[in-house]
Design an enzyme around this catalytic site. Structure first.
Site, short mmCIF file in Angstrom:
data_model
loop_
_atom_site.label_atom_id
_atom_site.label_comp_id
_atom_site.label_asym_id
_atom_site.label_seq_id
_atom_site.Cartn_x
_atom_site.Cartn_y
_atom_site.Cartn_z
N ASN A 136 -23.94 -2.10 -33.10
CA ASN A 136 -22.59 -1.98 -32.53
C ASN A 136 -22.58 -1.31 -31.17
O ASN A 136 -21.51 -1.06 -30.60
CB ASN A 136 -21.66 -1.23 -33.51
CG ASN A 136 -21.06 -2.18 -34.53
OD1 ASN A 136 -20.57 -3.25 -34.18
ND2 ASN A 136 -21.13 -1.82 -35.80
N GLY A 137 -23.75 -1.00 -30.64
CA GLY A 137 -23.85 -0.48 -29.28
C GLY A 137 -23.82 -1.62 -28.28
O GLY A 137 -23.86 -2.80 -28.64
N ASP A 186 -26.12 0.57 -38.06
CA ASP A 186 -25.40 1.37 -37.08
C ASP A 186 -24.61 2.46 -37.80
O ASP A 186 -24.19 2.26 -38.94
CB ASP A 186 -24.44 0.48 -36.27
CG ASP A 186 -24.09 1.07 -34.92
OD1 ASP A 186 -24.59 0.56 -33.90
OD2 ASP A 186 -23.32 2.06 -34.88
N LYS A 187 -24.45 3.60 -37.11
CA LYS A 187 -23.62 4.66 -37.71
C LYS A 187 -22.16 4.21 -37.79
O LYS A 187 -21.39 4.67 -38.63
CB LYS A 187 -23.75 5.95 -36.91
CG LYS A 187 -23.26 5.87 -35.47
CD LYS A 187 -23.44 7.19 -34.75
CE LYS A 187 -22.94 7.10 -33.31
NZ LYS A 187 -23.13 8.38 -32.59
N MET A 237 -37.17 -3.23 -21.07
CA MET A 237 -37.56 -4.53 -21.61
C MET A 237 -37.52 -5.64 -20.56
O MET A 237 -37.71 -6.80 -20.88
CB MET A 237 -36.64 -4.90 -22.77
CG MET A 237 -36.89 -4.08 -24.02
SD MET A 237 -38.47 -4.51 -24.79
CE MET A 237 -38.67 -3.14 -25.93
N HIS A 272 -28.09 4.61 -12.57
CA HIS A 272 -27.53 3.99 -13.77
C HIS A 272 -26.05 4.31 -13.89
O HIS A 272 -25.52 5.19 -13.19
CB HIS A 272 -28.26 4.48 -15.02
CG HIS A 272 -29.62 3.87 -15.20
ND1 HIS A 272 -30.75 4.40 -14.64
CD2 HIS A 272 -30.01 2.76 -15.88
CE1 HIS A 272 -31.80 3.64 -14.96
NE2 HIS A 272 -31.37 2.64 -15.70
N HIS A 273 -25.40 3.63 -14.81
CA HIS A 273 -23.98 3.79 -15.08
C HIS A 273 -23.64 5.20 -15.55
O HIS A 273 -24.51 5.96 -16.00
CB HIS A 273 -23.52 2.77 -16.13
CG HIS A 273 -24.36 2.82 -17.38
ND1 HIS A 273 -24.08 3.66 -18.44
CD2 HIS A 273 -25.48 2.15 -17.72
CE1 HIS A 273 -24.98 3.50 -19.38
NE2 HIS A 273 -25.86 2.58 -18.98
N LYS A 294 -24.70 6.69 -19.23
CA LYS A 294 -26.09 6.92 -19.66
C LYS A 294 -26.30 8.41 -19.89
O LYS A 294 -25.96 9.25 -19.04
CB LYS A 294 -27.07 6.40 -18.61
CG LYS A 294 -28.53 6.49 -19.05
CD LYS A 294 -29.45 5.73 -18.11
CE LYS A 294 -30.92 5.87 -18.49
NZ LYS A 294 -31.22 5.34 -19.84
#
Length: 251
Positions: A10-11, A34-35, A111, A141-142, A145
């Protein structure tokens, strides 16, 4: 068809992997972990050990603290794992290393195929320029993060140090520093803002000339695509710890 469990489904990256897999005939998402167990197009569990569906591999885009339990559960299920989560501690890396003696594990802080080509280029440049050029890394980065510097920046720095005759000492930013830059330093700097997917620059600064090698990610899909290729690679490997370099070599 390769059956996948997404850990961190769900991330943001988990959803990207699910989307790319759904568009391919090569992959099928059979379950997620997912949590946040909000339902998706597949069953979602709070822990890998509770997953009932048969699978060939687990792809992990979660949070570093969740990785040890993931690896232990994968070990019991004898499932190969692709770990794309960053910010892993020494203890967490140790758990991964121990598990890789019994199951194949693919781990990379990035990746993207392009970033790993950048690393190869940077290593070659560092071998040639190490005597007369200062080396600095800037990563962007955004603003969501959490870890800094990025796992990719550290991966680049470690790769540089692997090929140098004299190892560099990492310096994280230069706030409060009042002395001259030392030759054995390798500066690593982090920028956080907006929706920047990921940018990495390696600067080789010499006398009256500067060489910059850089990579810019235009979307998160490049990381999802890389994770799926890693999954395809790792299911055919013996127990061990594999990296993007192994995948690149395989071609």
């Amino acid at each position: 068809m390769i059956r996948i469990i997404i850990h961190g489904c769900n991330g943001k990256m988990g959803k990207v992997v699910a989307k790319l897999a759904a568009e391919s005939y090569d992959f099928k998402i059979v379950a997620g972990v997912d949590k946040n167990i909000s339902p998706l197009d597949f069953p979602v569990y709070s822990d890998l050990k509770d997953v009932k569906e048969e699978a060939d591999v687990v792809i992990d885009f979660s949070y570093h603290e969740a990785v040890p339990n993931l690896v232990k559960a994968a070990l019991k299920k004898k499932l190969p794992v692709v770990i794309a989560t960053t910010g892993l501690s020494e203890e967490e890396l140790k758990v991964i290393g121990e598990a890789s003696k019994e199951i194949p594990i693919f781990k990379s802080a990035n990746m993207s195929l392009g970033v790993n080509i950048l690393i190869n280029l940077v290593k070659e440049a560092a071998k040639i320029l190490q005597q007369d050029f200062d080396i600095e890394i800037i990563e962007k980065h955004h603003n969501m993060k959490k870890d800094a510097p990025s796992g990719t920046a550290l991966m680049i720095a470690d790769s540089i140090n692997q090929v140098l005759n004299d190892k560099k000492e990492y310096v994280y930013g230069r706030h409060t520093k009042t002395e001259q830059r030392k030759p054995n330093e390798l500066g690593i700097h982090a920028v956080r803002g907006g929706t920047i997917v990921g940018e990495h620059q390696v600067i080789f600064a010499g006398h009256d000339e500067v060489i910059t090698i850089s990579h810019s990610a235009q979307s998160r899909e490049i990381f999802g695509y890389g994770a799926l290729q890693a999954a395809k690679f790792i299911i055919n490997q013996k127990p061990g710890l594999y990296t993007m370099e192994d995948l690149v070599k395989k071609g």
